[in-house]
Scaffold this active site. Structure first.
Site, PDB file in Angstrom:
ATOM      1  N   HIS A 450      -4.179   3.126   8.126  1.00 40.19           N
ATOM      2  CA  HIS A 450      -3.097   2.522   7.395  1.00 40.19           C
ATOM      3  C   HIS A 450      -2.292   1.509   8.172  1.00 40.19           C
ATOM      4  O   HIS A 450      -1.804   1.745   9.253  1.00 40.19           O
ATOM      5  CB  HIS A 450      -2.076   3.388   6.759  1.00 40.19           C
ATOM      6  CG  HIS A 450      -1.013   2.632   5.867  1.00 40.19           C
ATOM      7  ND1 HIS A 450      -1.247   2.201   4.593  1.00 40.19           N
ATOM      8  CD2 HIS A 450       0.212   2.049   6.197  1.00 40.19           C
ATOM      9  CE1 HIS A 450      -0.191   1.485   3.970  1.00 40.19           C
ATOM     10  NE2 HIS A 450       0.655   1.232   5.049  1.00 40.19           N
ATOM     11  N   CYS A 451      -2.481   0.065   7.782  1.00 43.02           N
ATOM     12  CA  CYS A 451      -1.857  -0.876   8.723  1.00 43.02           C
ATOM     13  C   CYS A 451      -0.501  -1.202   8.299  1.00 43.02           C
ATOM     14  O   CYS A 451      -0.412  -1.838   7.316  1.00 43.02           O
ATOM     15  CB  CYS A 451      -2.850  -1.995   8.846  1.00 43.02           C
ATOM     16  SG  CYS A 451      -1.896  -3.265  10.000  1.00 43.02           S
ATOM     17  N   PRO A 452       0.429  -0.917   8.952  1.00 45.24           N
ATOM     18  CA  PRO A 452       2.039  -1.183   8.421  1.00 45.24           C
ATOM     19  C   PRO A 452       2.183  -2.706   8.665  1.00 45.24           C
ATOM     20  O   PRO A 452       2.921  -3.002   8.000  1.00 45.24           O
ATOM     21  CB  PRO A 452       2.887  -0.437   9.525  1.00 45.24           C
ATOM     22  CG  PRO A 452       2.083  -0.147  10.683  1.00 45.24           C
ATOM     23  CD  PRO A 452       0.600   0.153  10.349  1.00 45.24           C
TER      24      PRO A 452
END
Ligand SMILES: [Zn+2]
Ligand SMILES: [Zn+2]
Length: 513
Positions: A450-452
């Site tokens: 999951h890429c913030p």
């Protein structure tokens, strides 16, 4: 041959009702297997021992010699109970073929063999007994059906299977407890509470005895995993029990500071205070979100703008302190738990914005035409790929409610319903390399991470966009850095060779260019 599996020679004992007193810590209702000096000679074993140890040949022999398979032992327990609690599938098949009664009540708790298998978490045995027609909705001596027991002992795969086979997720036991209350009270992991809520368990039912809701039961135990799930699915933090206590009162009684803080936070979401304009703005979720989004822009802008001022150093210092004061006040007033989720994306946006603004305002005249063209082209490409990574479906695995139930039954009946292969939130079989994103609460095919910075999962649907985004970002940054060096060497009067390193900070602080 003797199997190496340790037999389970002790029947479950009845202390479950003791759990109903929230002031007493719960005792485990299953007695640990006692060490025993069983005769291990297959030719001398009695039929109960042979069943416990899984010695099918000995059981067959004794039954052939005339032992009645429905004859209870001195503890009022049948052979099927012992076979079920010890997960002896072959013996169960044999006993059923000899017309053993499936749902015979026995033991101290007046339970069926299925109840015993559920307590022990033997999913394959539960599946087998139910395939033969065992009834999971029957109540034991304490009023609990299969799903209540599975929740008490946090056997999530069994809970999933029973629900998929049609057991009511809000079924009330003999004391008015729902499966959700039991799992909130007894299961300290996310599941099966999350699973129950996902399939529609009502978090606001109250039990008959104390009129506690699931949230009360979780608060009694300080069960944060359950409390987080319950609130997320709409549990009422203001619900009162028979003694007019809310979950907050229970948290205070137990002096659980962390829980008190969290409940306050949960309630803060819903509270609206209209007394002053500031309070009205503060209690508005959208306003808080906008403030949290704008502040990183403001800070990054001022970090560049203040040193750039044509003012003495002390004016810059005062400006920096004022900025700190304003940001700190905004932080204390408007920021909430969502800031952690928003901050990366906002920094990502604002750095891109100021990078290109600075380039357009200061740097492009110091670059060659070719470099400017490459910078422009890679920027356009970078922004497009950034948008695509952020907005495209990363490969979320979709499933209808009926498909979910079918999958659970299929997996359970083929012995594959393991938590490593099955997502208990989405209730789907995890395809290879897929994973549940806890941030977005969904299963994503070929999940990478999951890429913030783009606020999205990276999976099969947007992985190529993500790689292209990073690829396009690289020439942007290299050319930007190169343009900065050109700018400094052409615009600044000092040089490293002539003036040394001290010249650089003094340019910024003292404005001596
Ligand atoms: Zn999932
Ligand atoms: Zn995600």
């Amino acid at each position: 041959m003797m199997e190496e599996v340790k037999p389970y020679p002790v029947q479950p004992s009845g202390e479950t009702l003791g759990y109903y007193d929230p002031h007493n810590p719960p005792a485990d209702s299953i007695t640990e297997p006692k060490s025993e000096n069983a005769k291990t000679d297959p030719d001398q074993m009695d039929i109960v021992k042979a069943t416990q140890y899984g010695m099918i040949d000995r059981v067959r022999k004794l039954v052939d010699e005339g032992y009645d398979v429905n004859e209870p032992d001195p503890e009022n327990v049948t052979l099927l109970h012992w076979a079920a609690i010890n997960n002896r599938a072959e013996i169960v098949r044999y006993l059923v073929s000899k017309e053993a009664i499936l749902d015979k009540l026995g033991g101290d708790l007046n339970s069926t063999p299925l109840h015993w298998a559920v307590r022990q978490g033997h999913l394959p045995m539960v599946v087998l007994l139910m395939q033969y027609g065992a009834d999971p909705s029957l109540r034991d001596g304490e009023g609990c059906s299969g799903i209540h027991l599975a929740c008490q002992f946090a056997h999530t795969p069994i809970v999933a299977y029973l629900i998929a086979k049609g057991q009511d997720v809000n079924m009330i036991d003999g004391n008015g407890m729902t499966p959700l209350m039991w799992s909130s009270y007894k299961a300290f992991s996310m599941d099966p509470t999350r699973l129950l809520l996902t399939v529609g368990a009502n978090p606001n039912i109250q039990d008959k005895k104390f009129e506690n809701g699931a949230l009360h039961w979780a608060a009694v135990q300080g069960n944060m995993a359950a409390i987080n799930c319950l609130v997320k699915f709409g549990a009422d933090t203001y619900m009162e029990n028979k003694s007019h206590q809310t979950c907050m009162d229970l948290a205070k009684l137990r002096r659980n500071g962390y829980l008190i803080m969290r409940i306050k936070e949960f309630r803060g979401e819903a509270e609206v205070d209209n007394s002053t304009i500031l309070k009205r703005l503060k209690s508005n979720k959208t306003v808080r979100k906008r403030v949290m989004q704008i502040v990183p822009f403001l800070v990054i802008f001022l970090m560049g703008a203040i040193p750039q001022l044509s003012q003495p150093w002390w004016v810059k210092l005062i400006a920096a302190l004022c900025t700190y004061g304003v940001v700190y006040t905004l932080f204390r007033t408007f920021f909430d738990h969502r800031f952690g989720e928003l901050v990366s994306l906002c920094i990502s946006f604002s750095t891109k914005f100021f990078l290109h603004t600075t380039y357009a305002y200061f740097l492009w005249p110091h670059q060659s035409l070719l470099h400017n063209v490459i910078f422009f082209a890679s920027s356009v490409c970078m922004y497009y790929q950034f948008w695509a990574t952020m907005k495209r479906d990363p490969g979320v695995i979709q499933c209808s409610q009926e498909d979910r139930k079918r999958t659970i039954i299929e997996l359970a009946e083929t012995g594959q319903l393991e938590l490593s292969k099955f997502c208990t939130t989405c209730l789907i079989k995890r395809p290879i390399r897929s994973k549940h994103c806890s941030h977005c609460d969904r299963c994503v095919a070929r999940f990478d991470h999951h890429c913030p910075w783009v606020d999205n999962c990276i999976g099969s649907g947007n992985h190529h966009h993500f790689v292209l985004y990073l690829t396009a970002l690289l020439p942007c940054l290299v050319l930007y850095f190169y343009a900065c060096i050109n700018y400094w060497s052409e615009e600044c009067t000092t040089t490293f060779q002539d003036d040394g390193f001290r010249a650089y900070p003094s340019q910024v602080l003292l404005n001596k260019v």
